[in-house]
Write an enzyme that holds these catalytic residues in place. Structure first.
Site, PDB file in Angstrom:
ATOM      1  N   LEU A  19       0.586  14.058   0.726  1.00  0.00           N
ATOM      2  CA  LEU A  19       1.774  13.395   0.176  1.00  0.00           C
ATOM      3  C   LEU A  19       1.403  12.422  -0.937  1.00  0.00           C
ATOM      4  CD1 LEU A  19       3.501  12.383   3.557  1.00  0.00           C
ATOM      5  CD2 LEU A  19       4.026  14.368   2.139  1.00  0.00           C
ATOM      6  N   ASP A  62      -3.030  15.259   5.187  1.00  0.00           N
ATOM      7  CA  ASP A  62      -3.414  13.852   5.021  1.00  0.00           C
ATOM      8  C   ASP A  62      -4.304  13.321   6.142  1.00  0.00           C
ATOM      9  OD1 ASP A  62      -1.994  12.782   2.608  1.00  0.00           O
ATOM     10  OD2 ASP A  62      -0.250  13.582   3.651  1.00  0.00           O
ATOM     11  N   GLU A  67      -7.056   5.954   9.206  1.00  0.00           N
ATOM     12  CA  GLU A  67      -6.589   4.585   9.466  1.00  0.00           C
ATOM     13  C   GLU A  67      -5.093   4.538   9.799  1.00  0.00           C
ATOM     14  OE1 GLU A  67      -7.119   0.337   7.327  1.00  0.00           O
ATOM     15  OE2 GLU A  67      -6.059   1.797   6.102  1.00  0.00           O
ATOM     16  N   ASP A  68      -4.329   5.472   9.248  1.00  0.00           N
ATOM     17  CA  ASP A  68      -2.871   5.423   9.437  1.00  0.00           C
ATOM     18  C   ASP A  68      -2.426   5.778  10.850  1.00  0.00           C
ATOM     19  OD1 ASP A  68      -2.211   4.555   6.893  1.00  0.00           O
ATOM     20  OD2 ASP A  68      -2.290   6.585   6.075  1.00  0.00           O
ATOM     21  N   ARG A  87       3.396  13.675   9.089  1.00  0.00           N
ATOM     22  CA  ARG A  87       2.078  13.144   9.469  1.00  0.00           C
ATOM     23  C   ARG A  87       1.969  12.808  10.964  1.00  0.00           C
ATOM     24  NH1 ARG A  87      -0.772   8.916   5.745  1.00  0.00           N
ATOM     25  NH2 ARG A  87      -2.402   9.632   7.163  1.00  0.00           N
ATOM     26  N   ARG A 133       6.821   3.242   4.991  1.00  0.00           N
ATOM     27  CA  ARG A 133       6.421   3.996   6.184  1.00  0.00           C
ATOM     28  C   ARG A 133       6.572   3.211   7.490  1.00  0.00           C
ATOM     29  NH1 ARG A 133       2.428   7.870   4.387  1.00  0.00           N
ATOM     30  NH2 ARG A 133       3.405   8.970   2.665  1.00  0.00           N
ATOM     31  N   HIS A 163       1.225   1.360   1.127  1.00  0.00           N
ATOM     32  CA  HIS A 163       0.967   0.575   2.338  1.00  0.00           C
ATOM     33  C   HIS A 163       0.576  -0.845   1.958  1.00  0.00           C
ATOM     34  CE1 HIS A 163      -0.283   4.633   4.198  1.00  0.00           C
ATOM     35  NE2 HIS A 163       0.811   4.254   4.842  1.00  0.00           N
ATOM     36  N   CYS A 248      -8.609   3.443   4.138  1.00  0.00           N
ATOM     37  CA  CYS A 248      -7.853   4.523   4.809  1.00  0.00           C
ATOM     38  C   CYS A 248      -8.748   5.539   5.508  1.00  0.00           C
ATOM     39  CB  CYS A 248      -7.051   5.377   3.826  1.00  0.00           C
ATOM     40  SG  CYS A 248      -6.204   4.551   2.543  1.00  0.00           S
TER      41      CYS A 248
END
Length: 258
Positions: A19, A62, A67-68, A87, A133, A163, A248
């Site tokens: 993305l 992704d 980290e997300d 995601r 997000r 972010h 990330c």
């Protein structure tokens, strides 16, 4: 002794389909990205970090941005629930990895959304980016999970980048660093240092004065040297095309006690 473990996840062969929200789409060289990822992991290991590979998620473009998927505070793992629905399956292998390391596991539940990249820890303060997000319910659930453990949770508006940690990270002394045009409210941070390049906003603390950062921010690296830090630079150009940065690509677990 604090732990030095880092979760990493190898890039999906579909990385090029990742993305993008705040940048123009550019072609990603997946082979080069894999080489860059390996060099990044090697830089962590060279500075005393044990890398733990989360099972790959090849169907999730992704998924390298591990980290997300999770926010760590002390030994508690809060499994994220991305505001980008595509995601959400990325959390599967991560949940297993943190549980295996002995973490206590919590989850963000509907209607909450949270990406781990929106959470910046400075000491016991957790700054949570409220933006594309991460929603208000997500912020409330971070408070519910971590305030009983001694954290202070501060919500920060994020509108100019993907972010919060795309805009602001922190030096070992707790000073927040960011590139002013990308930061909504620098005044929310008690100490804030403006850096000359957007990519200079992203540092991973390797221990002592060493800062892992992107090779694309040479002026910021010079500034950090001048302040007595030691930049360790890595080329992550292919991930930068997808709004990725050095933070990330791993989850650092510093508070697991054997």
């Amino acid at each position: 002794m604090p732990s030095k473990k880092a979760l990493i996840r190898r890039p999906s062969p579909r990385l090029d389909e990742g993305l993008v929200t705040h940048v123009e789409r550019e072609k990603v060289d997946v082979d080069l990205a894999l080489e860059q990822w390996e060099a990044y992991a090697e830089a962590l290991r060279a500075h005393g970090w044990e890398t733990i590979e989360v099972d790959p998620a090849d169907d999730c473009p992704d998924s390298v941005f591990v980290e997300d998927t999770v926010v760590m505070y002390k030994n508690v793992a809060l499994i994220a629930r991305s505001g980008a629905e595509s995601r959400r399956e990325e959390t599967d292998g991560v949940e297993e990895a943190v549980a295996r390391l002995g973490c206590s596991v919590n989850w963000i539940w509907e209607p909450g959304t949270l990406d781990g990249g929106d959470v910046l820890k400075i000491g016991d303060t957790l700054y949570v980016g409220r933006g594309g997000r991460t929603n208000a319910a997500g912020v409330q659930q971070v408070r519910a999970a971590f305030e009983p453990l001694g954290a202070r949770v501060v919500a920060v508006p994020v509108s100019k980048v993907l972010h919060l940690k795309s805009a602001v990270t922190a030096l070992p002394d707790g000073t927040a660093v960011g590139h002013i045009p990308k930061v909504d409210r620098p005044s929310l941070f008690p100490r804030f240092l403006s850096v000359p390049e957007e990519a200079g906003s992203h540092v991973v603390l390797l221990g002592g004065p060493k800062l892992l950062m992107a090779a694309s921010a040479p002026q910021t690296a010079e500034l950090f040297v001048d302040l007595g830090f030691e930049p360790v630079t890595v080329d992550i150009s292919e991930f930068e095309k997808l709004e990725g940065c050095v933070t990330c690509l791993s989850v650092r677990l510093r508070d697991l006690y054997a």
